[in-house]
Scaffold this motif. Structure first.
Motif, short mmCIF file in Angstrom:
data_model
loop_
_atom_site.label_atom_id
_atom_site.label_comp_id
_atom_site.label_asym_id
_atom_site.label_seq_id
_atom_site.Cartn_x
_atom_site.Cartn_y
_atom_site.Cartn_z
N UNK B 8 103.88 36.49 -32.64
CA UNK B 8 103.04 35.50 -33.31
C UNK B 8 103.81 34.51 -34.16
N UNK B 9 104.95 34.95 -34.72
CA UNK B 9 105.66 34.09 -35.65
C UNK B 9 107.16 34.11 -35.38
N UNK B 101 96.22 31.09 -17.73
CA UNK B 101 95.99 32.19 -18.66
C UNK B 101 97.03 32.05 -19.75
N UNK B 102 96.56 31.91 -20.98
CA UNK B 102 97.45 31.64 -22.10
C UNK B 102 97.68 32.88 -22.96
N UNK B 103 98.85 32.92 -23.59
CA UNK B 103 99.05 33.86 -24.68
C UNK B 103 98.42 33.30 -25.95
N UNK B 104 98.55 34.06 -27.05
CA UNK B 104 97.95 33.63 -28.31
C UNK B 104 98.81 32.62 -29.06
N UNK B 105 100.01 32.40 -28.57
CA UNK B 105 100.85 31.40 -29.19
C UNK B 105 101.82 31.97 -30.21
N UNK B 106 102.99 31.35 -30.31
CA UNK B 106 103.99 31.71 -31.30
C UNK B 106 104.15 30.54 -32.26
N UNK B 107 103.94 30.81 -33.53
CA UNK B 107 104.08 29.75 -34.54
C UNK B 107 105.54 29.68 -34.95
#
Lengths: 114, 112
Positions: B8-9, B101-107
């Motif tokens: 995530x980060x 299909x996407x992941x939740x994203x990396x900030x």
């Protein structure tokens, strides 16, 4: 710039209301897909249109519906709005008829349901 | 069902390299994508890789694909403050008009 525009940019509605979101694709982009992006999540596929017919649908209820027009514009309609419908709605267009080609996204419409 | 996972980060110092990782489950994934999203904006396509490739380089961006482990990474060389954004990994399979299909994203946060 992707050549994909969406309107409005922001919208506030109340529960139970209906909303129409609009997307304008590049000329020649026959396929348009709509995605819902809830806060802190990745986009989720709602449905796809190819040459004005629905061509695939994600796990969304029938109150989410769409239209695609010959001039490469499209609409997403949501009836009986619920609080959980608050999200960023993205449309993406694809050249040709294959949805697996590169999808170009618009800036999105942020919908808030109160 | 299909699933795409990302950390995530990520925080890096300006000038360093950033490496954002992604794993996916769909063995029929044909195209794998990296999108960038800045605050309040839509998704910008950064690069994509076809599943029969191991690596793709585009200026400061390098994509590595390990198809056996279903692992994808995006390396950003000489990371700048303007690279601060959320990065999404996405996959699609070539079976008709299939969606992304996407992941939740990396900030990614870049510290000056």
């Amino acid at each position: 710039e992707t050549g994909v525009t969406q309107s409005p940019t922001h919208l506030i509605k109340t529960r139970g209301q209906q909303v129409t979101l609009r997307c304008s694709s590049q000329s020649g982009h026959n396929t348009v897909s709509w995605y819902q992006q809830a806060l802190g999540q990745g986009p989720q596929f709602i449905f796809q249109y190819y040459r004005e017919e629905e061509n695939g649908r994600g796990n969304f209820p029938p109150r989410f519906s769409g239209l695609q027009f010959p001039n490469y514009s499209s609409e997403l309609n949501v009836n009986a709005l619920e609080l959980d419908d608050s999200a960023l709605y993205l449309c993406a267009s694809t050249p040709g008829g294959r949805g697996t080609d590169t999808q170009y996204f618009g800036p999105g419409t942020r919908l808030t349901v109160l | 069902g299909e699933d795409v996972e990302q950390s995530l980060f990520l925080s890096v110092r300006e000038g360093d390299s950033s490496v954002i990782n992604c794993t996916y489950t769909d063995s029929s994934s044909t195209y794998l994508y990296w999108y960038k999203q800045e605050p309040g904006a839509g998704l910008q396509l950064l690069t994509y890789i076809f599943s029969n490739m191991d690596m793709k380089q585009d200026q400061r961006l390098t994509v590595l694909l390990n198809k056996k482990d279903k692992h994808l990474s995006l390396r950003i060389a000489d990371t700048q403050t303007g690279d601060s954004a959320i990065y999404f990994c996405a996959e699609s399979s070539l079976s008709g008009n299939t969606p992304l299909v996407f992941g939740k994203g990396t900030r990614l946060s870049v510290i000056a």
